[in-house]
Design a protein around this motif. Structure first.
Motif, mmCIF file in Angstrom:
data_model
loop_
_atom_site.group_PDB
_atom_site.id
_atom_site.type_symbol
_atom_site.label_atom_id
_atom_site.label_comp_id
_atom_site.label_asym_id
_atom_site.label_seq_id
_atom_site.Cartn_x
_atom_site.Cartn_y
_atom_site.Cartn_z
ATOM 1 N N ASN A 315 0.827 -1.205 0.000
ATOM 2 C CA ASN A 315 0.000 0.000 0.000
ATOM 3 C C ASN A 315 0.862 1.256 0.000
ATOM 4 O O ASN A 315 0.575 2.237 -0.689
ATOM 5 N N LYS A 316 1.945 1.235 0.765
ATOM 6 C CA LYS A 316 2.846 2.389 0.831
ATOM 7 C C LYS A 316 3.531 2.623 -0.506
ATOM 8 O O LYS A 316 3.691 3.769 -0.947
ATOM 9 N N LYS A 317 3.953 1.541 -1.156
ATOM 10 C CA LYS A 317 4.631 1.680 -2.445
ATOM 11 C C LYS A 317 3.685 2.221 -3.508
ATOM 12 O O LYS A 317 4.033 3.120 -4.282
ATOM 13 N N ILE A 318 2.461 1.695 -3.553
ATOM 14 C CA ILE A 318 1.483 2.133 -4.542
ATOM 15 C C ILE A 318 1.097 3.593 -4.301
ATOM 16 O O ILE A 318 0.862 4.355 -5.242
ATOM 17 N N ARG A 320 2.824 6.047 -3.529
ATOM 18 C CA ARG A 320 3.763 7.007 -4.096
ATOM 19 C C ARG A 320 3.254 7.551 -5.430
ATOM 20 O O ARG A 320 3.579 8.671 -5.821
ATOM 21 N N PHE A 321 2.458 6.740 -6.108
ATOM 22 C CA PHE A 321 1.954 7.128 -7.419
ATOM 23 C C PHE A 321 0.477 7.540 -7.388
ATOM 24 O O PHE A 321 0.065 8.446 -8.113
ATOM 25 N N SER A 322 -0.304 6.887 -6.518
ATOM 26 C CA SER A 322 -1.756 7.115 -6.519
ATOM 27 C C SER A 322 -2.219 8.168 -5.525
ATOM 28 O O SER A 322 -3.296 8.743 -5.670
#
Length: 356
Positions: A315-318, A320-322
């Protein structure tokens, strides 16, 4: 009764509203017919916000106070608290700033991540004359007795003068914390070093060094409501599980059945939503699943206090973009275009048996 939020802006208007969606909440309050006047005390950064944004906040009932000079005075006096970082230092010192601005007037303090499910005017009526911290969390704090501020200031002075020694003595006094956790809403803390105002206030309530009115009397006054300081710990404060969640005309309710009679259904209004960081992040995981991966709607939304779940890391990685973990994104999803029915149910909620 003054309604008070303490805030600070360390970026521009867009950044501030994304993290502390005051305008969103103000617009929602107006839509729901809430008669809201809320003082927003800025410890820093009011001048960073666009004049047009400040004007909109005023239009929706906010009264803006620039307390940066007052805060800076306290920040220099209590430089020792800088060891806990800027955020925690501001939380420690916000109570002194509030005391000075409102000069003994009764008030209710709300954190900036509160979303109202009841008119603040009615909340003030229900808690009139009461001094308490809700379930150990200062996100909702009613202060009718000005002595509360003096008790806090006295303790803060002692703590700041000898942080490690004070914390060591407080840790020894922590024995038996489980009792006042229930009987006085003293909250809980699991760090030997007091590292936040919530830790300090929990200690003071536990040791009877700060005023905290009777929990029984408070719960009587709030008996018509479902009350919780952290939605993730709903089950710790509401025993009639399982509950059924519904939203009617923009207002959230929980219903339950008591088995000690004719199996009558009781429905209570949720008092308010505390969208604190851990719950906001948890809800954002459901948002992402429902919005971007609907075939996986049946997955349970896991919660891990340690933050080491694979779903948390993804969730944290996604994000960054969303940017779907920003509070404003979460607010828009759960309070504007959808409700919490996709999350507060027996299949999705992290703990089984809490919701139907």
């Amino acid at each position: 009764m003054n309604n008070v939020i303490v805030a600070w802006a360390q970026g521009d208007t867009h950044n501030f509203e994304a993290k502390v969606p005051l305008l969103f909440v103000g617009q929602r309050n107006q839509k729901l017919g809430f008669n809201t006047r809320i003082n927003v005390v800025f410890l820093e950064g009011l001048d960073r916000l666009d004049v047009s944004y400040q004007s909109l906040l005023s239009d929706y009932g906010y009264i803006l106070h620039d307390a940066s000079i007052l805060y800076d005075t306290y920040a220099q006096k209590y430089e020792q608290l800088s060891r806990f970082g800027d955020y925690e230092k501001k939380c420690f010192l916000r109570w002194l700033v509030i005391r000075d601005i409102f000069a003994g007037e009764p008030l209710i303090h709300y954190d900036g991540d509160i979303v109202f499910n009841e008119d603040p005017v009615i909340i003030a009526q229900k808690t009139a004359g009461k001094t308490f911290i809700l379930q150990g969390c200062p996100a909702f704090t009613s202060i009718a007795d000005p002595r509360w501020f003096e008790q806090y200031a006295h303790a803060l002075d002692a703590f700041a003068a000898d942080i490690d020694g004070y914390a060591s003595r407080a840790w020894k006094l922590r024995v038996g914390w489980e009792v006042p956790f229930v009987t006085r809403w003293a909250g809980s803390r699991f760090r030997p070093i007091i590292s936040s105002d919530q830790d300090l206030l929990s200690h003071l309530i536990h040791t009877n060094e700060i005023k905290q009115d009777s929990v029984d009397a408070l719960m009587h006054d709030l008996d018509d409501y479902i009350v919780f300081q952290n939605p993730l710990l709903f089950h710790m404060y509401n025993s009639h599980i399982p509950y059924t969640y519904t939203r009617e005309n923009g207002i959230d309710f929980c219903s339950y059945t008591r088995a000690d009679g004719a199996h009558l259904i009781y429905k209570k209004k949720i008092l308010l939503w505390h969208m604190q960081s851990c719950f906001n992040f948890y809800a954002s995981k459901r948002l992402f699943l429902q919005k971007y991966m609907p075939p996986l709607w049946w997955l349970r939304t896991q919660y891990g206090p340690s933050g080491l779940l694979i779903s948390d890391m993804m969730n944290k990685k996604i994000a960054r973009f969303s940017q779907h973990t920003d509070r404003l994104s979460v607010y828009r999803y759960f309070f504007q275009t959808h409700d919490f029915s996709c999350l507060l149910n027996g299949r999705a909620w992290w703990k089984k048996g809490v919701f139907i």
